[in-house]
Scaffold this active site. Structure first.
Site, PDB file in Angstrom:
ATOM      1  N   THR A   1       0.833  -1.195   0.000  1.00 24.17           N
ATOM      2  CA  THR A   1       0.000   0.000   0.000  1.00 24.17           C
ATOM      3  C   THR A   1       0.868   1.246   0.000  1.00 24.17           C
ATOM      4  OG1 THR A   1      -0.062   0.216   2.411  1.00 24.17           O
ATOM      5  CG2 THR A   1      -1.787  -1.149   1.381  1.00 24.17           C
ATOM      6  N   ASP A   2       0.276   2.353  -0.413  1.00 24.45           N
ATOM      7  CA  ASP A   2       0.843   3.645  -0.053  1.00 24.45           C
ATOM      8  C   ASP A   2       0.615   3.811   1.448  1.00 24.45           C
ATOM      9  OD1 ASP A   2       1.971   6.154  -0.135  1.00 24.45           O
ATOM     10  OD2 ASP A   2       0.765   6.853  -1.816  1.00 24.45           O
ATOM     11  N   TRP A   3       1.288   4.762   2.055  1.00 24.70           N
ATOM     12  CA  TRP A   3       1.294   4.864   3.507  1.00 24.70           C
ATOM     13  C   TRP A   3      -0.108   5.181   4.039  1.00 24.70           C
ATOM     14  CZ3 TRP A   3       5.089   2.781   1.736  1.00 24.70           C
ATOM     15  CH2 TRP A   3       6.280   2.548   2.422  1.00 24.70           C
TER      16      TRP A   3
END
Length: 749
Positions: A237-239
């Protein structure tokens, strides 16, 4: 491995500087201070953490450490848009090699780059990180960066997969688009990357796609990415991206970053209650373990903490100069030998912008301002004007109070201070004692917010316009010339003022060596060969996506609003272009729309001037086994050495699907050609590259007929046309997935 250990491996160790619901899970954040995150170790089994670091313009880590006198600076390379403007994959691959080497020597195992989302709209806040409005340019440039990074044994992570084209409400906004637009425009660059550079990881985007978070879409992450394209790496995932950790694992998103205790707990609970199969967990665990096994840290690489920053600075300087785009030139550039004394106007002449903010920022040791670059090149800058600007900048900076409450504030773009305009008499006096004038216009942007259709952003501020007009009037009255330098990260309005100065150089945001790179071009040490990877429209609303973009939305930034899953609005409460965005332009993004409509532009896609001229001759085409080979001779017909970018556009025969007037299918850049020197440039195009996506047939369809291949120096400057005949129609079947939940009303081209 126990279920607890597996769930820990699927979630990172948290993020430095956050607390509460964003608590640290593990104890590995300190491996490389300032890195974006770490995976969770399993000491019992000898599984170490690996370190993940931003970003698109170079590695971002803390430059200093407590109790340590050493420094850990990284090279700020040119932003992605500037690198794409080189149209030179070989050079961009060298940049990637340098980026990857710094990651390797500082102990970072995965570099979170490149960012290759489509520049759907001129005002996206992260366009500076992205490459182009065209998926072929985006895919080819991103592939080059990945090859360079991974040549060091460090993983790359192309992002943000997919359709992440605005920052406004980015963690809850729904990108609504057709299968065709998704396949042809927004996924195409990622497909090129997977097939040509085999990245070790891919990062999913924050947004939803037709109602489903990208990180929770099995259609996207398993059916398309893995089953159709053959991706064999790990997906993260992105953060803080996505909402449901169990759904992410089922979809094929293997790693949740930076990691939350609640994600670990939800995975364990979902397995225990039977809603998440342990087999899905095991698949993701294996993918993460494969990445760990391939990492420099697992292999015991003895990182030095001493990359060759001087060598990398030279690469940054070279690539920046090659990507600068000469937009206008009426005899002012390169500077003649008579030019010795220069007066530089504009705040940004003295406070040069190296890059954007957020994950695309770099903690570099220095940034060369335009003033410093010109001084290094042997020019004399007016000392009084420099002192005046520097005093003003220092005074204005004193008024800025840092936000010590919001941990994300440091990543937000800073508001540029107002541009002072010297009195007319002062400008006239300076004109008498200077050989030429420079006016620098600056813009900064970054994560969390999109740019605005307002003065001082897309439009010049009243002060900036006054400055350009006043300097041009007084210097022209004295028989002197004026050059405007654009130190910007994205498109601004140029049509209303570009004829005032004698030259306009688009310097973009050139990294830490920016001032030296600009001076190289102004002096003529480097002949500009950059070409625009996007279109500059005459008017903002000419862009096909403008009515479906939050260009006038005033966003507020707070930590809770940035986290996923907080949008509890009912359907009737949803705000258009904020909670959802309809991609009504469909495949007609950028030049595809403007060229099809025959709309006037300020500067076309692929445009860029040179200090020399080039002739095209002997264009020819051959075909072998369904692959066209196009060749053309390029001759430097001018007086100085230079490089040319040959662009190949295809115009399709009549089709029931509807096609743009033309689409870029390939490009090639010449070597440095001396005056009179020629080079034969070759570009290959497969029949399948001419296909369009037919939603009714769930297939890529190549129509039979005669295609027009246009060898061009921009989308509006055709140099030669060839007929390419496809004798038989063909199709490549795909899965029928990623269908929009609601019908869209599409623009009529």
């Amino acid at each position: 491995m126990t279920l607890d250990e597996k769930a820990k491996l699927l979630t990172g160790t948290g993020m430095e500087g956050f607390s509460g619901d964003i608590a640290v899970v593990g104890e590995t954040n300190g491996l490389v201070p300032g890195a974006a995150g770490t995976t969770c170790p399993i000491p019992r089994l000898g599984i170490p953490s690996i370190v993940l670091g931003d970003g698109p313009a170079g590695l971002r880590i803390h430059p200093t450490r407590d109790g340590d006198t050493a420094t850990y600076y990284c090279t700020a390379f040119p932003v992605g848009t500037l690198l794409a403007s080189t149209w030179n994959p070989e050079l961009v691959e060298r940049v990637g090699e340098a980026m990857g080497n710094e990651a390797l020597e500082y102990g970072v195992d995965v570099l979170l780059t490149p960012a290759l989302n489509i520049q759907r709209n001129p005002l996206c806040g992260r366009n500076y990180e992205y490459y182009s409005e065209d998926p072929v340019v985006s895919g080819k440039m991103a592939s080059a960066i990945i090859r360079g990074v991974q040549a060091n044994g460090v993983g790359a992570s192309p992002k943000h997969f997919a359709a992440n084209n605005q920052e406004t409400n980015r963690m809850a906004s729904d990108s609504r688009l057709t299968q065709r637009a998704l396949r042809e425009i927004y996924l195409r660059g990622f497909e090129i990357v997977v097939r040509e550079s085999q990245p070790l990881t891919i990062m999913t985007s924050y947004n939803l796609i037709d109602g489903v978070y990208s990180s929770e879409s099995r259609d996207l992450l398993t059916t398309v990415l893995r089953d159709e394209w053959g991706f064999g790496g790990m997906v993260m995932t992105d953060w803080f991206g996505g909402k449901d950790a169990a759904a992410q694992i089922r979809a094929g998103n293997d790693l949740m970053m930076p990691g939350l205790p609640a994600q670990h707990d939800s995975i364990v609970a979902a397995v225990n209650n039977g809603s998440l199969a342990i087999e899905d967990v095991d698949v993701s665990v294996k993918r993460i373990l494969n990445l760990v096994l391939a990492s420099p840290r697992f292999k015991g690489y003895a990182f030095s903490n001493k990359p060759d920053l001087e060598a990398h600075a030279r690469i940054a300087r070279q690539s920046a100069a090659e990507g600068m785009v000469l937009l206008e030139n009426r005899g002012a550039l390169p500077f003649s030998a008579a030019v010795k004394n220069i007066v530089a106007f504009g705040i940004t002449s003295y406070d040069f912008i190296a890059g954007g903010t957020g994950s695309g920022d770099v903690n570099e040791a220095y940034t060369v301002s335009l003033k410093e670059g010109l001084t290094n090149a042997g020019y004399n800058l007016d000392a009084d004007m420099a002192a005046s600007y520097e005093k003003y900048i220092a005074s204005e900076n004193e008024k800025i109070k840092p936000d010590t409450i919001n941990p994300l504030a440091a990543a937000m773009p800073k508001v540029r201070m107002s541009e002072p305009v010297p009195a007319r008499a002062e400008i006239a006096r300076l004109a008498t004692r200077s050989d030429i004038a420079l006016v620098t216009i600056g813009r900064s942007s970054g994560e969390f917010a999109d740019r605005r259709l307002k003065e001082g952003d897309f439009l010049l501020s009243a002060a900036e316009r006054n400055l350009i007009e006043s300097v041009c009037r007084e210097f022209h009255a004295a028989g002197k010339q004026v050059v405007v330098v654009l130190n910007i990260g994205g498109v601004i309005e140029t049509a209303s003022w570009k004829d005032l100065p004698d030259a306009v150089l688009l310097a973009w945001q050139a990294g830490q060596e920016g001032g030296n790179s600009v001076a190289d071009v102004l002096k003529g040490a480097v002949n500009p060969s950059g070409k625009l990877p996007m279109t500059f429209p005459v008017d903002y609303m000419d862009a096909s996506s403008s009515a479906n973009f939050p260009y006038d939305y005033q966003a507020s930034v707070s930590t809770p609003a940035l986290l996923p899953g907080n949008n509890t609005k009912t359907k009737t409460e949803l705000v258009r272009n904020v909670d959802y965005t309809d991609y009504e332009e469909d495949i007609y993004v950028g030049y595809r729309w403007l060229d099809t409509r025959g709309k006037a532009v300020s500067y076309p896609f692929g445009y860029g001037l040179s200090y020399t001229s080039f002739e095209y001759s002997a264009a020819r085409l051959s075909k072998t086994g369904g692959v066209f080979t196009v060749s053309v001779n390029v001759t430097n017909s001018g007086a100085v050495g230079g490089k040319e970018v040959v662009q190949l556009y295809a115009s399709a025969p009549p089709s029931t699907l509807g096609k743009p007037a033309q689409e870029l299918k390939g490009f090639a850049k010449t070597q440095e050609l001396k005056p009179g020197e020629s080079q034969t440039v070759t570009i290959t195009v497969a029949e399948s590259d001419l296909a369009s996506f037919d939603e009714a047939r769930s297939a890529w369809v190549t129509d039979a007929g005669t295609y027009k291949f246009r060898l061009s120096s921009s989308s509006r400057n055709v140099r030669a046309t060839l007929d390419a005949v496809v004798e038989r129609a063909s199709e490549i079947k795909t899965h029928n997935v990623l269908n929009p939940r609601e019908p869209l009303t599409l623009l009529n081209p």
